[in-house]
Design a protein around this motif. Structure first.
Motif, PDB file in Angstrom:
ATOM      1  N   PRO A 187     -21.976  58.941  48.992  1.00 52.18           N
ATOM      2  CA  PRO A 187     -21.059  57.642  48.909  1.00 52.18           C
ATOM      3  C   PRO A 187     -21.490  56.623  47.944  1.00 52.18           C
ATOM      4  N   PHE A 188     -22.831  56.577  47.663  1.00 52.36           N
ATOM      5  CA  PHE A 188     -23.494  55.531  46.711  1.00 52.36           C
ATOM      6  C   PHE A 188     -23.115  55.980  45.192  1.00 52.36           C
ATOM      7  N   GLY A 189     -23.460  57.255  44.798  1.00 49.48           N
ATOM      8  CA  GLY A 189     -22.838  57.861  43.460  1.00 49.48           C
ATOM      9  C   GLY A 189     -21.476  57.791  43.241  1.00 49.48           C
ATOM     10  N   ILE A 190     -20.580  58.255  44.156  1.00 51.14           N
ATOM     11  CA  ILE A 190     -19.442  58.137  44.187  1.00 51.14           C
ATOM     12  C   ILE A 190     -18.831  56.545  43.686  1.00 51.14           C
ATOM     13  N   LYS A 191     -19.649  55.682  44.384  1.00 58.35           N
ATOM     14  CA  LYS A 191     -19.243  54.509  44.311  1.00 58.35           C
ATOM     15  C   LYS A 191     -19.271  53.826  42.872  1.00 58.35           C
ATOM     16  N   ASP A 192     -20.620  54.075  42.370  1.00 61.48           N
ATOM     17  CA  ASP A 192     -21.064  53.793  41.094  1.00 61.48           C
ATOM     18  C   ASP A 192     -20.159  54.174  40.179  1.00 61.48           C
ATOM     19  N   TYR A 193     -19.792  55.651  40.234  1.00 60.56           N
ATOM     20  CA  TYR A 193     -18.680  56.287  39.659  1.00 60.56           C
ATOM     21  C   TYR A 193     -17.223  55.527  39.480  1.00 60.56           C
ATOM     22  N   LEU A 194     -16.942  55.146  40.550  1.00 54.72           N
ATOM     23  CA  LEU A 194     -15.668  54.480  40.595  1.00 54.72           C
ATOM     24  C   LEU A 194     -15.669  53.291  39.788  1.00 54.72           C
ATOM     25  N   TYR A 195     -16.619  52.387  40.328  1.00 50.95           N
ATOM     26  CA  TYR A 195     -16.571  51.184  39.488  1.00 50.95           C
ATOM     27  C   TYR A 195     -16.840  51.303  37.950  1.00 50.95           C
ATOM     28  N   SER A 196     -17.081  52.506  37.461  1.00 48.81           N
ATOM     29  CA  SER A 196     -17.075  52.859  36.134  1.00 48.81           C
ATOM     30  C   SER A 196     -15.789  53.213  35.325  1.00 48.81           C
ATOM     31  N   ILE A 197     -15.216  53.253  36.195  1.00 44.27           N
ATOM     32  CA  ILE A 197     -13.558  53.935  35.585  1.00 44.27           C
ATOM     33  C   ILE A 197     -13.101  52.769  34.813  1.00 44.27           C
ATOM     34  N   LYS A 198     -12.615  53.571  33.367  1.00 44.52           N
ATOM     35  CA  LYS A 198     -11.968  52.676  32.406  1.00 44.52           C
ATOM     36  C   LYS A 198     -10.795  53.321  31.709  1.00 44.52           C
ATOM     37  N   ASP A 199      -9.886  52.803  31.884  1.00 42.72           N
ATOM     38  CA  ASP A 199      -8.484  53.613  31.070  1.00 42.72           C
ATOM     39  C   ASP A 199      -8.343  54.942  31.482  1.00 42.72           C
ATOM     40  N   TYR A 200      -8.470  55.377  32.726  1.00 38.90           N
ATOM     41  CA  TYR A 200      -8.268  56.399  33.185  1.00 38.90           C
ATOM     42  C   TYR A 200      -6.716  56.741  33.128  1.00 38.90           C
ATOM     43  N   PRO A 201      -6.262  58.003  32.462  1.00 39.02           N
ATOM     44  CA  PRO A 201      -4.894  58.320  32.404  1.00 39.02           C
ATOM     45  C   PRO A 201      -4.306  58.637  33.514  1.00 39.02           C
ATOM     46  N   GLY A 202      -3.922  57.996  34.517  1.00 37.74           N
ATOM     47  CA  GLY A 202      -3.351  58.489  35.711  1.00 37.74           C
ATOM     48  C   GLY A 202      -1.907  58.609  35.585  1.00 37.74           C
ATOM     49  N   ILE A 203      -1.150  59.407  36.522  1.00 38.21           N
ATOM     50  CA  ILE A 203       0.154  59.403  36.282  1.00 38.21           C
ATOM     51  C   ILE A 203       0.863  58.067  36.906  1.00 38.21           C
ATOM     52  N   SER A 204       0.205  57.387  37.674  1.00 39.35           N
ATOM     53  CA  SER A 204       0.947  56.097  38.090  1.00 39.35           C
ATOM     54  C   SER A 204       0.607  55.035  37.169  1.00 39.35           C
ATOM     55  N   GLY A 205       0.031  55.234  36.136  1.00 39.58           N
ATOM     56  CA  GLY A 205      -0.247  54.256  35.088  1.00 39.58           C
ATOM     57  C   GLY A 205      -1.643  54.388  34.779  1.00 39.58           C
ATOM     58  N   VAL A 206      -2.110  53.515  33.687  1.00 35.45           N
ATOM     59  CA  VAL A 206      -3.512  53.567  33.203  1.00 35.45           C
ATOM     60  C   VAL A 206      -4.375  52.880  33.959  1.00 35.45           C
ATOM     61  N   ILE A 207      -5.295  53.177  34.633  1.00 36.09           N
ATOM     62  CA  ILE A 207      -6.099  52.693  35.699  1.00 36.09           C
ATOM     63  C   ILE A 207      -7.581  52.224  35.196  1.00 36.09           C
ATOM     64  N   THR A 208      -7.798  50.993  35.368  1.00 34.40           N
ATOM     65  CA  THR A 208      -9.116  50.385  35.211  1.00 34.40           C
ATOM     66  C   THR A 208      -9.723  49.643  36.309  1.00 34.40           C
ATOM     67  N   ILE A 209     -10.831  50.129  36.881  1.00 34.56           N
ATOM     68  CA  ILE A 209     -11.372  49.619  38.273  1.00 34.56           C
ATOM     69  C   ILE A 209     -12.274  48.351  37.860  1.00 34.56           C
ATOM     70  N   ASP A 210     -11.756  47.163  38.548  1.00 30.81           N
ATOM     71  CA  ASP A 210     -12.500  46.016  38.014  1.00 30.81           C
ATOM     72  C   ASP A 210     -13.667  45.670  39.162  1.00 30.81           C
ATOM     73  N   GLU A 211     -14.407  44.690  38.879  1.00 33.55           N
ATOM     74  CA  GLU A 211     -15.534  44.415  39.647  1.00 33.55           C
ATOM     75  C   GLU A 211     -15.176  44.291  41.159  1.00 33.55           C
ATOM     76  N   ASN A 212     -14.082  43.979  41.611  1.00 30.85           N
ATOM     77  CA  ASN A 212     -13.809  43.905  43.233  1.00 30.85           C
ATOM     78  C   ASN A 212     -13.295  45.333  43.578  1.00 30.85           C
ATOM     79  N   GLY A 213     -13.291  46.216  42.652  1.00 32.43           N
ATOM     80  CA  GLY A 213     -12.907  47.646  43.274  1.00 32.43           C
ATOM     81  C   GLY A 213     -11.463  47.804  43.077  1.00 32.43           C
TER      82      GLY A 213
END
Lengths: 287, 376
Positions: free
Chosen positions: B329-355
């Protein structure tokens, strides 16, 4: 503005009355609270959808078949559930719980067969309503209001004048004495379910046309119908109809002054006031 | 008890004990399976949303042949009925305590809010692909969202109304639940700060079918536009009653207006309505492909396409994270916070500091019963 609010109250009240009258008729004879009545309304609305929209029958033929089905369905519910329970000397509380169970069962069955999404019976085109003394009302809403008044009179004469109506009242009054003079109580219970559910069929058709169909519509309808019936005097059919109109008016005039989120609160405050000050309701007889 | 009965009883007890020990010894250690818990409505009248989300997740897992880092993926589905909080809490406890799940996907705003404290306490990842409530942003460190929040949607619409659509005097009709109130509370300051005036704000009880008196009140103020923050069936009925009451007003919808239910319930009355929506371009090849995959797998049209896309994106993000950081979970958490401009099907996703996902919002309108991009 007043006339529009009056009409809004009248429409809401008429819808409650359509549900409350059948419910009250069944209560007055059988003396237990048949909550599944709401689900019967929902089932019949879906049956109309099945006949008219899916099978493509003529609308009026579909309406007649739906009402016949509703009466039959009510008879069936009484026969396979309530009658069996009464035979085992089940108390009214058990019948009440059974009826809540049946309500949930029927809603789940609708969900299973028809799915969760909204269904519309596309018989009436959406259009601007008619202007009427400064208020706007659609033809369907006029039909709903007239139907509830006609039901009020028909049920009144039915219970007072017809043979079955009189027998039903006799059973309602004193089951044992009625049976001594040769009236079969079980037969009258069946009749009250047939007639009450046929009225639910009419309600289902009109509400389905007005508000569209969703599986849980029955619960919402029976809550308001039940409240209307209590206010008017449970066991008195004209009372239930009057109570429903009172409920419709107070809700709609109430939220003119209060935020609309209080709509249900207004309904239930009136219910509590009646339960505390006049538990027998507007037209109910004191025991 | 006779002697034979006693003997039989002892034999039964011994068999059970041996069986239990044997089961305990031969059972594969839990770490070998990558378990992902999914809590979403799989019955009740919210089933269309839940089923769509479930479909998206299953498609994403199928695409990896249910294997990640050489270990099999196991999806555990739990039903939270009509987004019920109580059901969700029970399901979340079961997933964490019994199934020992470390990552979960939860649908619905209220459900996510009630599951979030449990996820925090047990340090389990909670990713919601289908919840819009503003409070989720503050729900915790382990709580993430890939759908758009009401906060973002409401703020965007408030500005858009005045700057692009040029409506200065509006009325609002909103559902009195988390979604409606949250959306309204963000729309109001954003619209008023841009110089607009809300003439009448009316709430209605979630699930209502009669809006005539609300609309009569709104009609009396004659606004230029009416913002309807509702759910599908209600949105359609509101539009129908607006037309019946002959109110001359532009209907503006929230993101739930872009559902088939609105068109079904509202018919002609919803023609020309403008609404905000997560930018799902239905003409994009990836979206069409996802739609086809859903059809092939389940033999029907996706009930809510955006939920399929959201579920698919969320599952893929999680699986990427697990692939990169392992089932931790800790590694996954860090990974998710670092997501930037992920080209998702539902739109381009960036995860902000609130998750929270920062995603583009688009404006669409209803034309001949179809959702088409709105052109100013």
């Amino acid at each position: 503005m007043f006339s529009q609010l009056f009409i809004n109250g009248l429409i809401a009240g008429a819808i409650y009355a359509l549900v409350a009258s059948g419910f009250s008729l069944i209560y007055s004879t059988c003396k237990f609270i048949h909550f599944a009545h709401g689900a019967v309304v929902a089932v019949t609305a879906y049956i109309l959808y099945l006949f008219f929209s899916l099978l493509g029958l003529n609308f009026w033929l579909a309406v007649i078949l739906t009402i016949i089905f509703a009466g039959f369905f009510g008879w069936l519910i009484n026969k396979i559930l309530y009658k069996k329970l009464r035979k085992r000397k089940a108390s009214n509380v058990i019948l009440l719980i059974a009826s809540v169970g049946l309500l949930i069962l029927l809603e789940s069955l609708i969900l299973l067969f028809f799915g969760a999404d909204v269904k519309t019976i596309g018989f009436i085109k959406i259009a601007k309503g008619l202007e009427f003394l400064g208020a706007i009302i659609t033809p369907l809403q006029i039909v709903i209001i007239i139907s509830s008044f006609v039901l009020l009179f028909l049920l009144f004469f039915f219970t007072k004048k017809s043979k079955i109506g009189k027998a039903m009242r006799a059973v309602a009054d004193n089951r044992d004495v009625a049976e001594i003079v040769g009236i079969s109580a079980e037969k009258m219970f069946s009749w009250s379910f047939i007639i009450g559910s046929a009225i639910a069929g009419i309600a289902g058709i009109l509400v389905g046309l007005e508000q569209n169909l969703e599986p849980t519509m029955g619960t919402n309808l029976i809550i308001k119908g039940f409240t209307g019936a209590i206010i008017g005097g449970i066991g008195s059919v004209p009372g239930a109809i009057l109570g429903s109109f009172l409920l419709g008016f107070s809700e709609n005039f109430g939220i003119w002054f209060l935020p609309s989120g209080y709509k249900d609160a207004i309904a239930f405050i009136i219910l509590f006031v009646f339960l505390l000050a006049r538990p027998q309701g507007i037209l109910g007889r004191k025991k | 008890m006779t002697k034979t009965a006693k003997t039989i009883l002892w034999v039964v007890i011994i068999v059970i004990v041996i069986g239990a020990i044997w089961y305990g010894l031969t059972r594969k250690p839990a770490e070998e399976v990558i378990k992902i818990g999914v809590i979403t409505p799989l019955s009740s009248d919210m089933v269309n949303w839940g089923e769509s989300m479930k479909g998206g997740i299953e498609i994403a897992v199928d695409e990896r042949n249910s294997i990640i880092n050489g270990k099999p993926i196991q999806l555990i589905f739990e039903d939270n009925k009509a987004c019920d909080s109580k059901e969700t809490v029970t399901a979340m406890r079961k997933l964490i305590d019994i199934d020992k799940v470390k990552v979960t996907l939860v649908g619905c705003s209220g459900a996510t809010m009630s599951a979030a404290p449990i996820a925090e306490e047990n340090q389990v990842i909670l990713l919601t692909p289908m919840a819009s409530a503003g409070q989720i942003s503050q729900a915790g460190d382990f709580v993430f969202r890939t759908s758009i929040s009401d906060t973002a949607m409401g703020k965007f619409l408030g500005k858009y109304l005045i700057e692009k659509l040029n409506f200065k005097k509006i009325a609002v009709l909103y559902a009195n639940n988390d979604y409606g109130v949250g959306f309204f509370n963000n729309l109001k300051p954003s619209f008023e700060n841009s110089g607009g005036e809300i003439l009448q704000a009316e709430e209605y009880i979630f699930g209502a079918t009669d809006f005539r008196t609300n609309l009569t009140k709104i009609k009396a103020k004659s606004p230029e536009a009416l913002v309807v923050i509702s759910y599908g069936q209600e949105g359609g009925l509101i539009a129908k009653q607006i037309k019946e009451l002959d109110i001359d007003v532009q209907i503006i919808g929230g993101d739930n207006f872009g559902t088939q239910e609105v068109v079904e319930a509202g018919g002609e009355a919803v023609e020309g309505a403008i609404f905000t929506t997560p930018a799902l371009d239905e003409t994009k090849p990836e979206v069409i492909e996802l739609k086809e995959k859903f059809q092939n797998k389940y033999g029907k049209e996706p009930p809510v396409l955006i939920s399929v896309a959201d579920g698919y994106d969320a599952a893929n993000l999680l699986l990427d994270a697990i692939e990169e950081k392992g089932y931790n979970p800790f590694g996954i958490k860090d990974y998710l916070y670092s997501i930037k401009d992920y080209p998702g099907i539902s739109g381009v996703i960036t995860i902000d500091e609130n998750g929270d996902a920062v995603k583009p919002v688009s404006i669409q309108t209803i034309k001949n019963g179809q959702f088409v991009p709105y052109e100013e």
